[in-house]
Design a protein around this motif. Structure first.
Motif, mmCIF file in Angstrom:
data_model
loop_
_atom_site.group_PDB
_atom_site.id
_atom_site.type_symbol
_atom_site.label_atom_id
_atom_site.label_comp_id
_atom_site.label_asym_id
_atom_site.label_seq_id
_atom_site.Cartn_x
_atom_site.Cartn_y
_atom_site.Cartn_z
ATOM 1 N N UNK A 1 5.819 1.430 0.951
ATOM 2 C CA UNK A 1 5.545 1.841 -0.150
ATOM 3 C C UNK A 1 6.722 2.614 -0.770
ATOM 4 N N UNK A 2 7.585 3.171 0.132
ATOM 5 C CA UNK A 2 8.700 4.065 -0.365
ATOM 6 C C UNK A 2 10.052 3.598 0.013
ATOM 7 N N UNK A 3 10.265 2.362 0.566
ATOM 8 C CA UNK A 3 11.489 2.007 1.145
ATOM 9 C C UNK A 3 11.602 0.110 1.069
ATOM 10 N N UNK A 4 12.830 -0.156 0.933
ATOM 11 C CA UNK A 4 12.896 -1.361 1.206
ATOM 12 C C UNK A 4 13.964 -1.695 2.451
ATOM 13 N N UNK A 5 14.116 -0.545 3.272
ATOM 14 C CA UNK A 5 15.046 -0.707 4.483
ATOM 15 C C UNK A 5 14.024 -0.587 5.804
ATOM 16 N N UNK A 6 14.596 -1.624 6.550
ATOM 17 C CA UNK A 6 14.107 -1.832 7.836
ATOM 18 C C UNK A 6 15.022 -1.858 9.051
ATOM 19 N N UNK A 7 14.423 -1.664 10.270
ATOM 20 C CA UNK A 7 15.437 -1.588 11.170
ATOM 21 C C UNK A 7 14.656 -2.360 12.632
ATOM 22 N N UNK A 8 15.312 -2.820 13.557
ATOM 23 C CA UNK A 8 14.965 -3.543 14.500
ATOM 24 C C UNK A 8 14.648 -2.496 15.700
ATOM 25 N N UNK A 9 13.410 -2.624 16.148
ATOM 26 C CA UNK A 9 12.879 -1.873 17.553
ATOM 27 C C UNK A 9 13.697 -2.115 18.578
ATOM 28 N N UNK A 10 13.721 -1.320 19.643
ATOM 29 C CA UNK A 10 14.316 -1.862 20.890
ATOM 30 C C UNK A 10 13.790 -2.841 21.539
ATOM 31 N N UNK A 11 12.489 -3.363 21.062
ATOM 32 C CA UNK A 11 11.824 -4.741 21.715
ATOM 33 C C UNK A 11 12.748 -5.957 21.341
#
Length: 255
Positions: free
Chosen positions: A212-222
């Motif tokens: 809903x509030x961002x188009x930014x993602x990051x990769x989990x430590x997995x």
């Protein structure tokens, strides 16, 4: 190279679509408060073996993955937007869960995803899921002979923007055939009338996913799970669709 499928080949793809739909139906039914994500993966694995199908995920190791995926279904919970790696996690009341599954049957692949809430939904969760499903329906409707790839992207993006949601363009839809990811990339936003001309025989996975509030993602430590940068929840909807002279054919439609 983007390949076009004959009507006979599209008929041969139907069993894969039905199987993928059946696995998502079964795993959704099994997902409940107190159920471990690893149990859902085991259920999908059992169904693959019983069908004589092949997993598209277990050995999958693209450049963005830390290692071969090692499981047969993606289980993305709450702020996990995509590629959720099943792990020892017990579902809780109110969890927003996305199941994403692809498999090969008879040498043909289908790919589909569904989001839903386990137990009592939080405010906004159902609308987020509904927006994602509306975007998928809008994209499918524009998957017609004579149109352009941008027509599909634009239809998806319009639904997101009307709901006030940003759109990530790094991950989107793709062509499907003998392998899970073909050369075609389908962004979840774009300009109508632009891009590849749509022709009968093109088969693709259309898959809007929104935060809903961002188009930014990051990769989990997995090394696999992609999470929202803000910690907000995400939803994802996907079908494998064949473009035919009669209109779009949803190969992974669920009963």
């Amino acid at each position: 190279m983007i390949e076009l499928r004959t009507p006979a080949e599209i008929d041969e793809m139907r069993p894969a679509g039905r199987f993928v739909a059946s696995v998502l139906t079964a795993t959704r039914a099994a997902a409940d408060v107190g159920v471990n994500l690893l149990d859902l993966d085991a259920l999908a694995h059992d169904m693959i073996r019983a069908e004589g199908a092949e997993s598209c995920y277990i050995d999958y190791h693209p450049s963005f993955g830390a290692s071969p995926f090692g499981k047969v279904i993606c289980t993305s919970v709450n702020d996990a937007a995509l590629h959720g790696l099943p792990h020892d996690y017990v579902l809780r009341d109110g969890d927003l869960l996305t199941l994403d599954f692809a498999a090969s049957v008879g040498g043909w692949v289908s790919d589909s995803a569904i989001s839903f809430v386990v137990g009592e939904p939080r405010p906004g969760d159902l609308e987020l899921i509904a927006t994602t499903e509306r975007a998928l329906a809008a994209g499918i409707e524009r998957a017609r002979v004579g149109g352009r790839l941008g027509d599909i992207s634009s239809a998806i993006g319009d639904v997101a923007h009307e709901a006030g949601m940003p759109v990530n363009l790094d991950f989107g839809g793709h062509s499907v055939g003998r392998t899970m990811h073909g050369d075609l990339h389908l962004p979840n936003d774009g300009r109508a009338g632009r891009g590849l001309k749509l022709r009968a025989g093109l088969v693709m996975a259309i898959e809007p996913w929104f935060i809903p509030d961002t188009d930014e993602i990051y990769t989990d430590p997995d090394g696999w799970t992609l999470r929202s940068r803000t910690g907000s929840r995400a939803a994802h909807a996907e079908h494998t669709v064949a473009i035919t002279p009669e209109g779009p054919l949803v190969l992974t439609a669920r009963d």
